[in-house]
Motif scaffolding. Structure first.
Motif, PDB file in Angstrom:
ATOM      1  N   ILE A  15      56.660  56.241  16.721  1.00  9.60           N
ATOM      2  CA  ILE A  15      56.298  55.338  15.624  1.00  9.60           C
ATOM      3  C   ILE A  15      54.793  55.394  15.365  1.00  9.60           C
ATOM      4  CG2 ILE A  15      56.160  52.903  14.956  1.00  9.60           C
ATOM      5  CD1 ILE A  15      58.854  52.551  16.477  1.00  9.60           C
ATOM      6  N   ALA A  16      54.005  55.401  16.430  1.00  8.68           N
ATOM      7  CA  ALA A  16      52.550  55.451  16.283  1.00  8.68           C
ATOM      8  C   ALA A  16      52.096  56.771  15.661  1.00  8.68           C
ATOM      9  CB  ALA A  16      51.892  55.255  17.641  1.00  8.68           C
ATOM     10  N   CYS A  17      52.690  57.875  16.076  1.00  8.35           N
ATOM     11  CA  CYS A  17      52.325  59.181  15.507  1.00  8.35           C
ATOM     12  C   CYS A  17      52.686  59.248  14.024  1.00  8.35           C
ATOM     13  CB  CYS A  17      53.000  60.306  16.278  1.00  8.35           C
ATOM     14  SG  CYS A  17      52.294  60.580  17.917  1.00  8.35           S
ATOM     15  N   LEU A  18      53.846  58.730  13.667  1.00  7.40           N
ATOM     16  CA  LEU A  18      54.251  58.703  12.261  1.00  7.40           C
ATOM     17  C   LEU A  18      53.332  57.802  11.449  1.00  7.40           C
ATOM     18  CD1 LEU A  18      58.137  58.623  12.610  1.00  7.40           C
ATOM     19  CD2 LEU A  18      56.716  60.508  11.784  1.00  7.40           C
ATOM     20  N   SER A  19      52.906  56.713  12.037  1.00  4.71           N
ATOM     21  CA  SER A  19      51.987  55.799  11.371  1.00  4.71           C
ATOM     22  C   SER A  19      50.658  56.484  11.082  1.00  4.71           C
ATOM     23  CB  SER A  19      51.779  54.563  12.258  1.00  4.71           C
ATOM     24  OG  SER A  19      50.758  53.762  11.763  1.00  4.71           O
ATOM     25  N   SER A  20      50.143  57.193  12.051  1.00 10.29           N
ATOM     26  CA  SER A  20      48.885  57.918  11.875  1.00 10.29           C
ATOM     27  C   SER A  20      49.038  59.024  10.831  1.00 10.29           C
ATOM     28  CB  SER A  20      48.432  58.508  13.211  1.00 10.29           C
ATOM     29  OG  SER A  20      47.241  59.215  13.068  1.00 10.29           O
ATOM     30  N   ALA A  21      50.127  59.747  10.900  1.00 10.75           N
ATOM     31  CA  ALA A  21      50.372  60.810   9.922  1.00 10.75           C
ATOM     32  C   ALA A  21      50.515  60.231   8.515  1.00 10.75           C
ATOM     33  CB  ALA A  21      51.616  61.599  10.300  1.00 10.75           C
ATOM     34  N   GLY A  22      51.082  59.040   8.416  1.00  8.72           N
ATOM     35  CA  GLY A  22      51.214  58.372   7.115  1.00  8.72           C
ATOM     36  C   GLY A  22      49.869  58.081   6.478  1.00  8.72           C
ATOM     37  N   THR A  23      48.908  57.688   7.290  1.00  5.27           N
ATOM     38  CA  THR A  23      47.564  57.433   6.778  1.00  5.27           C
ATOM     39  C   THR A  23      46.952  58.710   6.215  1.00  5.27           C
ATOM     40  OG1 THR A  23      47.218  55.659   8.369  1.00  5.27           O
ATOM     41  CG2 THR A  23      45.242  56.648   7.419  1.00  5.27           C
ATOM     42  N   LEU A  24      47.095  59.799   6.940  1.00  5.63           N
ATOM     43  CA  LEU A  24      46.523  61.062   6.487  1.00  5.63           C
ATOM     44  C   LEU A  24      47.259  61.606   5.263  1.00  5.63           C
ATOM     45  CD1 LEU A  24      45.842  62.562  10.002  1.00  5.63           C
ATOM     46  CD2 LEU A  24      44.231  61.410   8.477  1.00  5.63           C
ATOM     47  N   LEU A  25      48.558  61.380   5.187  1.00  2.00           N
ATOM     48  CA  LEU A  25      49.322  61.769   4.003  1.00  2.00           C
ATOM     49  C   LEU A  25      48.849  60.972   2.785  1.00  2.00           C
ATOM     50  CD1 LEU A  25      51.679  63.410   2.808  1.00  2.00           C
ATOM     51  CD2 LEU A  25      53.168  61.485   3.386  1.00  2.00           C
ATOM     52  N   LEU A  26      48.572  59.700   2.990  1.00  2.76           N
ATOM     53  CA  LEU A  26      48.058  58.857   1.916  1.00  2.76           C
ATOM     54  C   LEU A  26      46.713  59.395   1.419  1.00  2.76           C
ATOM     55  CD1 LEU A  26      48.447  56.207   0.284  1.00  2.76           C
ATOM     56  CD2 LEU A  26      47.130  55.073   2.067  1.00  2.76           C
ATOM     57  N   MET A  27      45.876  59.858   2.340  1.00  2.77           N
ATOM     58  CA  MET A  27      44.594  60.453   1.931  1.00  2.77           C
ATOM     59  C   MET A  27      44.822  61.678   1.050  1.00  2.77           C
ATOM     60  SD  MET A  27      42.193  60.246   5.331  1.00  2.77           S
ATOM     61  CE  MET A  27      40.786  61.055   4.561  1.00  2.77           C
ATOM     62  N   HIS A  28      45.773  62.519   1.445  1.00  2.94           N
ATOM     63  CA  HIS A  28      46.067  63.713   0.653  1.00  2.94           C
ATOM     64  C   HIS A  28      46.598  63.348  -0.728  1.00  2.94           C
ATOM     65  CE1 HIS A  28      45.465  67.542   2.661  1.00  2.94           C
ATOM     66  NE2 HIS A  28      45.669  66.916   3.814  1.00  2.94           N
ATOM     67  N   ARG A  29      47.497  62.378  -0.784  1.00  4.64           N
ATOM     68  CA  ARG A  29      48.141  62.022  -2.055  1.00  4.64           C
ATOM     69  C   ARG A  29      47.186  61.372  -3.046  1.00  4.64           C
ATOM     70  NH1 ARG A  29      53.315  64.240  -2.412  1.00  4.64           N
ATOM     71  NH2 ARG A  29      54.158  64.190  -0.318  1.00  4.64           N
ATOM     72  N   THR A  30      46.189  60.651  -2.546  1.00  5.34           N
ATOM     73  CA  THR A  30      45.283  59.930  -3.441  1.00  5.34           C
ATOM     74  C   THR A  30      43.955  60.645  -3.650  1.00  5.34           C
ATOM     75  OG1 THR A  30      44.397  58.608  -1.611  1.00  5.34           O
ATOM     76  CG2 THR A  30      46.283  57.700  -2.823  1.00  5.34           C
ATOM     77  N   ALA A  88      55.619  48.592  23.275  1.00  4.75           N
ATOM     78  CA  ALA A  88      54.424  48.019  22.658  1.00  4.75           C
ATOM     79  C   ALA A  88      53.143  48.669  23.170  1.00  4.75           C
ATOM     80  CB  ALA A  88      54.386  46.516  22.911  1.00  4.75           C
ATOM     81  N   LEU A  89      53.025  48.839  24.462  1.00  6.37           N
ATOM     82  CA  LEU A  89      51.783  49.361  25.012  1.00  6.37           C
ATOM     83  C   LEU A  89      51.585  50.854  24.717  1.00  6.37           C
ATOM     84  CD1 LEU A  89      51.634  47.388  28.366  1.00  6.37           C
ATOM     85  CD2 LEU A  89      50.375  46.963  26.249  1.00  6.37           C
ATOM     86  N   THR A  90      52.658  51.616  24.737  1.00  5.00           N
ATOM     87  CA  THR A  90      52.534  53.035  24.379  1.00  5.00           C
ATOM     88  C   THR A  90      52.188  53.169  22.908  1.00  5.00           C
ATOM     89  OG1 THR A  90      54.134  53.637  26.080  1.00  5.00           O
ATOM     90  CG2 THR A  90      53.690  55.282  24.381  1.00  5.00           C
ATOM     91  N   MET A  91      52.819  52.361  22.062  1.00  4.99           N
ATOM     92  CA  MET A  91      52.522  52.405  20.637  1.00  4.99           C
ATOM     93  C   MET A  91      51.069  52.002  20.387  1.00  4.99           C
ATOM     94  SD  MET A  91      54.584  50.771  17.393  1.00  4.99           S
ATOM     95  CE  MET A  91      54.462  49.095  17.917  1.00  4.99           C
ATOM     96  N   ALA A  92      50.613  50.934  21.016  1.00  3.60           N
ATOM     97  CA  ALA A  92      49.231  50.480  20.825  1.00  3.60           C
ATOM     98  C   ALA A  92      48.228  51.515  21.330  1.00  3.60           C
ATOM     99  CB  ALA A  92      49.026  49.143  21.531  1.00  3.60           C
ATOM    100  N   ALA A  93      48.487  52.076  22.504  1.00  2.00           N
ATOM    101  CA  ALA A  93      47.569  53.075  23.059  1.00  2.00           C
ATOM    102  C   ALA A  93      47.506  54.305  22.171  1.00  2.00           C
ATOM    103  CB  ALA A  93      48.007  53.458  24.470  1.00  2.00           C
ATOM    104  N   THR A  94      48.633  54.743  21.672  1.00  2.00           N
ATOM    105  CA  THR A  94      48.658  55.932  20.821  1.00  2.00           C
ATOM    106  C   THR A  94      47.933  55.680  19.502  1.00  2.00           C
ATOM    107  OG1 THR A  94      50.756  56.574  21.821  1.00  2.00           O
ATOM    108  CG2 THR A  94      50.167  57.673  19.766  1.00  2.00           C
ATOM    109  N   ILE A  95      48.129  54.508  18.922  1.00  2.00           N
ATOM    110  CA  ILE A  95      47.431  54.166  17.677  1.00  2.00           C
ATOM    111  C   ILE A  95      45.926  54.119  17.921  1.00  2.00           C
ATOM    112  CG2 ILE A  95      47.005  52.296  16.027  1.00  2.00           C
ATOM    113  CD1 ILE A  95      50.030  51.730  16.129  1.00  2.00           C
TER     114      ILE A  95
END
Length: 149
Positions: free
Chosen positions: A59-74, A116-123
């Motif tokens: 989930i954290a990796c997809l969240s991070s990738a989503g941010t970068l995809l948003l940068m590309h799209r805009t 929760a902790l793995t997701m938070a650490a990865t983010i």
């Protein structure tokens, strides 16, 4: 004349380059954090810890990738639109992560702390690496040319 000298540095090209640099910087660090979390939680909580850590890391990796995809799209949009999209993306990501945590807490087979902790650490690691790449990037350098002041 090299290909770098032929490149026209538009705002769109700069944003896309920065997103690429941020992706490359964050990718291995985020995956390493997921692996470390999975090993740690497997030792501490067994298979439920492993599964929860992998889900949280994904989930954290997809969240991070989503941010970068948003940068590309805009990237080609006006700066004001990019800033509004970034803010909306940030709020959307927070709401999505909160909703995921609430939904996944309903499954007793998953270890909540591992998730929760793995997701938070990865983010945190991915974000830190993205910031580091952004600071090191030469793409943010503005060099005024004569007559364009």
């Amino acid at each position: 004349m090299s290909s770098a000298e032929k490149t026209e540095w538009t705002h769109e090209a700069v944003v896309r380059r920065l997103a690429g640099e941020m992706y490359r910087s964050a990718l291995w660090a985020a995956l390493g954090t997921v692996v470390a979390g999975a090993i740690l939680w497997t030792v501490l909580a067994g298979v439920p810890g492993l599964v929860a850590a992998l889900i949280g890391g994904a989930i954290a990796c997809l969240s991070s990738a989503g941010t970068l995809l948003l940068m590309h799209r805009t990237a080609a949009m006006p700066l004001q639109v990019i800033m509004v999209a970034a803010f909306a993306g940030f709020l959307g990501k927070l709401i999505l992560l909160f909703a995921v945590m609430l939904l996944l807490r309903q499954f007793p087979v998953l270890h909540t702390n591992a998730l929760a902790l793995t997701m938070a650490a990865t983010i945190l690691v991915a974000t830190a690496m993205e910031v580091r790449a952004s600071k090191r990037s030469r793409s943010q350098m503005v060099i005024p040319t004569p007559g364009n002041t």
